[in-house]
Design an enzyme around this catalytic site. Structure first.
Site, PDB file in Angstrom:
ATOM      1  N   GLN B 221       0.823  -1.191   0.000  1.00  0.00           N
ATOM      2  CA  GLN B 221       0.000   0.000   0.000  1.00  0.00           C
ATOM      3  C   GLN B 221       0.868   1.256   0.000  1.00  0.00           C
ATOM      4  OE1 GLN B 221      -2.658  -2.350   3.226  1.00  0.00           O
ATOM      5  NE2 GLN B 221      -3.157  -0.197   3.080  1.00  0.00           N
ATOM      6  N   ARG B 368      -7.649  -1.343   8.872  1.00  0.00           N
ATOM      7  CA  ARG B 368      -8.659  -0.312   8.657  1.00  0.00           C
ATOM      8  C   ARG B 368      -8.859   0.474   9.939  1.00  0.00           C
ATOM      9  NH1 ARG B 368     -13.457  -2.140   4.517  1.00  0.00           N
ATOM     10  NH2 ARG B 368     -13.819  -0.038   3.753  1.00  0.00           N
ATOM     11  N   CYS B 369      -7.749   0.848  10.583  1.00  0.00           N
ATOM     12  CA  CYS B 369      -7.862   1.303  11.946  1.00  0.00           C
ATOM     13  C   CYS B 369      -7.389   2.729  12.164  1.00  0.00           C
ATOM     14  CB  CYS B 369      -7.040   0.403  12.845  1.00  0.00           C
ATOM     15  SG  CYS B 369      -5.280   0.671  12.644  1.00  0.00           S
ATOM     16  N   GLU B 738     -12.198   4.148   6.500  1.00  0.00           N
ATOM     17  CA  GLU B 738     -12.173   3.352   7.719  1.00  0.00           C
ATOM     18  C   GLU B 738     -13.263   3.662   8.719  1.00  0.00           C
ATOM     19  OE1 GLU B 738      -7.414   2.439   8.030  1.00  0.00           O
ATOM     20  OE2 GLU B 738      -8.135   4.476   8.274  1.00  0.00           O
TER      21      GLU B 738
END
Lengths: 289, 793, 175
Positions: B221, B368-369, B738
């Site tokens: 990513q 996704r935090c 997110e």
């Protein structure tokens, strides 16, 4: 992800298949649906010398009710054939209830009923169903055919009483004396999960009266559990709150659950008891012609 | 004459995705799809035990397997200074084990062979002699005075503590607690879970000895961070390293860190002089790569009896596994945990945070935090729920009373963040209306008659996205800006390259929409490229929902730079001075004479064929955007659930999501992100977790035990929209990727707790599996911690 | 004729059993030399270069590898390549005709039923099998039929809408 090496044969007759098993001296395995075996090969939990693929043997994919009412399921009947069979849904409600709960729809398109019974997974739905229905397997070896009752078939986890050179060619569920009723309930956290607990219930009814019953459990012990003895609470009786409660308690007592990350032993036993009650209650609401 | 912005695919258009054209044809280009001539395949041998000294490794039989080209051990890596590598948190992590293995699944050897089947065969022939050591599987064990030391490789390391960290005003907060009418306390564990994208991690390393160039195709990513790290670790010059990230089958933070497999494959390629492909299997991904969460909280709230929160105390303990490998801004040891309570007007707060090593996979900040904001907001809403219950106050009213009011923005939170804008009450009201809050008591009573328990749970949050401004945010010292490069061709079509990296998030579609908005060039005329470090401008990548806030802003800025030059060209073409030029979507015209104008395409052609004297030809620019602040979307999630008290099974009857993520570039894509995030929230609340038994064996190392919900279990979601533009973002957008994963879980947990309130239960830690719900409602006791594994845990 | 061993300089060990298989993939006969242990998914991806079918797990759970085998959906990671000898396999690459996308492909794009795209081929093939049996499925029937295919990105809601979209188009085309 990658199996270890093995040899592969795809015989065209049962006799050929038996010859290959015999020559393999226990190192050859039958490949039917493959939905239990191939995953084990990929994880290298199983590493047979040879696979004997029976998928190209004709005439093994029948679902047949005989005139005497017995049900015969051929070795290559896929789970989804049972799920979609109208006759099964009318005449064998325990099987009809269990079929949609086996694995997931794509596995059901390929995996076989007989193969699943032979796999003897303690979580397996079909071994429990067969036991509750007092079924038996027709197996064939070099010396010919013989029948193995389910209670003599499952020896332990992933262990059955077939000789290494025998193949199960048919599962038979004897005809009920009256009308077949029953159900199957499984507690799984999602489709395709291992069962936290599941129970197969079969009933043989004449009007309101129970002529026969069968119970078997999956996921609550080291192997599929035969709880058919609990039928004693119901035979000759009607399904009332009292008889239902008694049967459910007897079935739950046969469970041998272990505490693990799916739940405590007490919880699993409670689920069994609750499920038996629910199935019996649902069946007591129906009037049998 | 006027262009329709929606028709040209500008802001607000639910433009169908450009990426889909190849994916629906099965023509995606994921790493495992790539085949290079002469390519070899790598498999990794992983440790079966959690903690052990390595007494010996015998790889001789592996070398003898036909088709094996190379077998790498830790010793061989150490000879090249590659047995250990730096992590993104200034720690070191093992590449291949040398002295010890420190978690089950740790990489021990690597086999490079002609195909992966052979490589796997050879792995099976390697014999490792392990001397088992006690395994530490939670922070309590890690902190014990007599605990075995896991990181005996680190000079100066004492015990198993990773850090102590503190933020907030302790004395002011202590005073608030002393003055409180009621103190509400709760202890929580946010269990370990895993991002588990469908595609695992993998790479193809291709070192060309003739040119000295290393090309690595990989699932990342953040390709530029990888290039920088590889330059450091492999000691190759940065201009000769090319990282290419093709299509990524989901990231969710799992594909940010640099994993041993990538490093080993690079060395293998250098040594074999052939491309080396390494594709993880699902087990490898689940047991060894960046997990999420695994944090314990002791939370306290000081309350006035009218419901006002006077102060908050948070004491967190985090489990980091064997190496401190969190991918997060370097200043913050526990990420942005201190963003908790940002939507509430609280005068003072204080947090202690402690981190520990354990014999588990390394990581913690992934999934996704937004750098631990998932934990922060979960803890926040669980504490809020407990406080409302302790005060005997309605859960919605308690939140309303404590919300930061719209006009209080920009608002400085008790932990020092500056939130930018929001309409919290409006979102709450929409949610309450949609879930039928007023009618709930009647619904609940009706269900009780059927023997079912109903509950409603609310979760609200505003969270910091778009890390981050250069004063406060960096990773390994590199500031967290992002970039965009825009070139307009002579026909008026365009090429846009950015430093972000979509991973299913639709960048190829939405980035073009920003340019369409700024320049009036139809989105279909704009090609978007990302992920190749040779061509993309430097960016810190996509995670923590930062792409729209940072890269998106850079795109708007670069488009404006291009427009500024185009204006000069327009003036030249129209033979007027620049001051007399006006702009409308897609064209410049002469003030007072709208008919007389030139299109942006006319300007583009002029840039190559008709420039004014002294002007450089071409129409292109690059922009690097250093965000002035984080952006602050808000969400209100409300779940209505029904419990079967005989089994503990709970079902979602209705789920309402009200999201305010500022201006929405592509509403369709925004909604897709929300639904995906809510599904992950549902999964974590219900079934998705990892744990370890007392010997350090992982539960949840494959998809039989690590449960993801299917289409059958997953509920439907009702989505609502509020738009409060971000005041400091060039296009008013805030980011959303997110939000639902951050805010969602507490809605489900609060709903189940609401249903069990009368039983005296205050908490069930996730996952709220049926047996845990059943236990709580039959015993009336809370259920803490991970599900029990084997008896005698 | 293609072979898994094409790119390799070392011949397989003499005791490795290799056999030739011919599979009818998307209507075309494709032949390869394979070991019995080669999974069908790898035959498709490596030997036949049809990389649209993906592998996403080790335990036959995720369904990313779903293809149609003699018209029925199977997880191609849980079948051996040798078993496909003489049989018909349909993959995502065969969904579109030369000139047109399949309604499922159109529907998935229209309804935003994919994000990262990794589960999408398997999901569409499973949906195709459903629609071949039932051209008017309910939402529940769709969710049930797809419960063997995992998706991490979409939350399934748009996938259901896409299948409904495709079913409606296919029903209209029949009339």
């Amino acid at each position: 992800m990658y199996p270890s090496r093995f040899k592969y044969e795809s015989p065209k007759t049962i006799a050929e298949a038996i010859k290959l098993l015999d020559a393999g001296k226990g190192e050859a395995k039958i490949l039917a649906g493959g939905q239990s075996l191939v995953p084990m090969l990929k994880l290298r939990f199983a590493f047979p010398d040879q696979l004997v693929d029976i998928n190209n043997i004709p005439g093994l994919d029948y679902i047949r009710f005989d005139a005497d009412g017995s049900l015969h399921i051929g070795a290559l009947v896929r789970h989804e054939h049972l799920e979609k069979s109208l006759e099964i849904s009318k005449r064998q409600p325990t099987i009809a209830a269990a079929a949609p709960l086996v694995a997931d729809p794509i596995v059901r398109a390929r995996g076989t009923f007989v193969g699943s019974v032979c796999h003897a997974d303690p979580q397996g739905d079909w071994a429990a169903t067969m036991i509750a229905l007092h079924g038996y397997l027709v197996v064939q070896g070099p010396k010919g055919k013989r029948n193995i009752e389910m209670k003599d078939f499952v020896l332990g986890p992933y262990a059955n009483s077939l000789n290494y050179n025998e193949i199960a060619i048919e599962a038979v569920i004897p005809a009920p004396k009256g009308v077949a009723r029953g159900g199957y309930l499984k507690l799984e956290r999602r489709v395709g999960d291992f069962a936290t607990a599941s129970v197969a219930v079969s009933l043989d009814m004449s009007g309101d009266t129970v002529l026969g019953a069968g119970f078997a459990l999956a996921g609550v012990g080291g192997k599929t559990i035969d709880a058919n003895d609990a039928a004693s609470a119901l035979i000759g009786q009607k399904l009332t709150d009292a008889t239902i409660a008694k049967a459910a308690a007897l079935v739950a007592a046969k469970a041998e659950p272990r505490t693990d990350h799916r739940g405590s032993a007490e919880y699993k036993r409670h689920i069994i008891e609750t499920f038996v009650k629910r199935i019996l209650l649902a069946n007591s609401a129906q009037k049998v012609a | 004459m006027r262009l329709d912005e929606i028709k040209i695919g500008g802001m607000g258009a639910s433009r169908r995705r450009v990426e889909d054209n190849r994916f629906i044809r099965g023509k995606g280009n994921y790493v495992d799809d790539i085949v290079l001539p002469g390519m070899l395949h790598m498999e990794i041998l992983r440790s079966p035990v959690a903690h052990a000294r390595i007494k010996s490794i015998d790889v001789s039989a592996a070398w003898d397997v036909p088709g094996v080209r190379m077998v790498l051990t830790g010793e061989m890596m150490a000879a090249r200074n590659l047995a250990w590598m730096p992590t993104l948190s200034y720690d070191t992590a093992a590449v291949l084990a040398t002295d010890k293995v420190r978690f089950q699944g740790q990489e021990v050897c690597a086999v490079i062979a002609d195909d992966p089947y052979i490589a796997k065969d050879a792995c099976g022939k390697i014999v490792v002699d392990y001397e088992i050591l006690p395994a530490i599987v939670n922070p309590v064990q890690a902190a014990a005075a007599d605990a075995v030391q896991i990181r005996d490789d680190k000079a100066g390391q004492v015990g198993n503590k990773v850090f102590d960290w503190e933020i907030g005003d302790k004395s002011r907060t202590d005073k608030a607690f002393a003055d409180a009418d009621v103190v509400s306390k709760i202890e929580l564990h946010y269990p370990r879970t895993h991002p588990s994208p469908m595609e695992t991690c993998g790479s193809i390393a291709d070192y060309d000895r003739a040119t000295g160039k290393l090309t690595v195709y990989m699932t990342s990513q953040a390709p530029h961070i990888v290039r920088a790290a590889v330059a450091m670790v492999a000691e190759l010059p940065e201009q000769n390293i090319r990282i290419v990230t093709p299509d990524i089958g989901g990231g969710f933070g799992n594909k940010v860190p640099i994993y041993p497999g990538y490093v080993i494959a690079i060395l293998a390629s250098i040594l074999t002089e052939k491309p080396v492909k390494w594709i993880e299997d699902k087990t490898g991904n689940l047991v060894s790569t960046g997990f999420g969460r695994d944090v314990y909280l002791k939370g306290e709230m000081a309350l006035r009896k009218d419901g006002k929160i006077l102060g908050v105390r948070m004491n967190t303990i985090s489990d980091h596994g064997a190496f401190f490998a969190d991918a997060q801004p370097s200043k913050f040891k526990i990420g942005l945990m201190h963003s908790a309570f940002a939507c509430y007007d609280i005068p003072t707060a204080h947090m202690f945070a402690t981190g520990y090593y354990t014999n588990k996979a390394p990581g913690g900040v992934a999934y996704r935090c937004s750098f631990r904001v998932t934990e922060a907001m979960f803890f926040q809403e669980r504490m809020v729920q407990a406080a409302a219950d302790d005060l005997g106050m309605d859960q919605a009213e308690f939140r309303r009373v404590n919300f930061v009011k719209d006009e209080q923005h920009p608002h400085r939170t008790a932990f020092g963040f500056l939130t930018d804008s929001g309409q919290y009450e409006k979102c709450l009201d929409i949610g309450l209306e949609a879930i039928g809050y007023k009618n709930f008591a009647a619904e609940k009573a009706e269900a009780a008659k059927r023997g079912r328990l109903l509950g409603i749970g609310i979760s609200v949050m505003t969270e910091p996205l778009g890390a981050g401004n250069s004063r406060e945010y960096d990773i390994l010292g590199i500031k967290m800006f992002d970039s965009a490069e825009l070139r307009i061709h002579m026909s008026g079509k365009a090429l846009l390259r950015t430093g972000s990296r979509g991973q299913g998030t639709g960048h190829e579609t939405t980035w073009a929409q920003i340019v369409a908005h700024e320049l009036g060039i139809p989105a279909d005329d704009i090609l978007v490229e990302e992920g190749d470090t040779d061509t993309a401008p430097f960016g810190m990548g996509t995670y923590a929902s930062r792409s729209t806030p940072v890269a998106g802003a850079a795109i708007a800025m670069v488009a404006r730079k291009v427009r500024a030059k185009a204006r000069k060209l327009a003036a030249h073409l129209l033979e007027v001075s620049e001051e007399d030029i006006e702009w409308e979507l897609g064209r410049f015209y002469v003030r007072g004479n709208q008919e007389r104008g030139v299109t942006i395409q006319d300007c583009a052609m002029a840039a190559y064929s008709n420039m004014p004297d002294g002007m450089e030809p071409g129409l292109e620019n690059v922009a690097y955007y250093d965000p002035p602040n984080l952006t602050w979307p808000f969400a209100c999630y409300i779940a209505k659930i029904e419990i079967d008290p005989e089994t503990g099974v709970w079902d979602v009857l209705q789920f309402v999501a009200v999201d305010d993520c500022g201006v929405r570039i592509n509403p369709m894509i925004v909604e897709g992100q929300i639904m995906g995030g809510l599904t992950e929230a549902y999964a974590m609340a219900n079934m998705q977790y990892q744990t370890y038994d007392e010997e350090g064996n992982i539960i949840g190392g494959n998809y039989m035990d690590f449960l993801l919900p299917t289409a059958w279990e997953t509920p439907g979601f009702e989505l609502y929209e509020v738009v409060t533009p971000c005041p400091h973002h060039p296009i008013g957008a805030k980011g959303v990727g997110e939000c639902a994963t951050v805010g969602g879980p507490a809605a489900f947990v609060n709903a189940v707790m609401n249903a069990l309130k009368e039983k005296g239960v205050r908490n069930i830690d996730m996952p709220m599996m049926p047996n845990r719900v059943y236990e709580a409602l039959t015993t009336g006791k809370d259920v803490y911690g991970m599900p029990p594994v084997r008896s005698g845990n | 004729m293609s072979s898994l061993y094409e790119e390799i300089n070392i011949a397989p060990a003499s005791d490795v059993p290799v056999r030739q298989v011919t599979v009818f993939v998307n209507g075309e006969a494709r032949t390869a030399n394979v070991e019995p242990r080669l999974l069908l998914a790898h035959l498709l991806r490596q030997a036949f270069k049809l990389t649209g079918t993906h592998t996403g797990c080790d335990t036959t759970n995720c369904g990313a590898c779903t293809v149609l085998f003699d018209g029925r959906p199977i997880k191609s990671c849980t079948m051996l390549a040798v078993q496909a000898d003489g049989h018909k396999v349909e993959t995502v690459e065969g969904l579109a005709s030369a000139s047109e996308l399949h309604p499922l492909q159109e529907g998935f794009k229209q309804e935003h039923a994919l994000q990262c795209g990794f589960c999408t081929p398997g999901m569409m093939m499973a949906a195709k099998a459903l629609l071949e049996e039932n051209l008017n499925p309910t939402e529940d029937e769709i969710r049930w039929a797809l419960s063997g295919n995992l998706c991490r990105c979409t939350g399934y809601q748009n996938i259901v809408k896409a299948v409904l979209w495709a079913a409606e188009k296919m029903r209209a085309e029949l009339n």
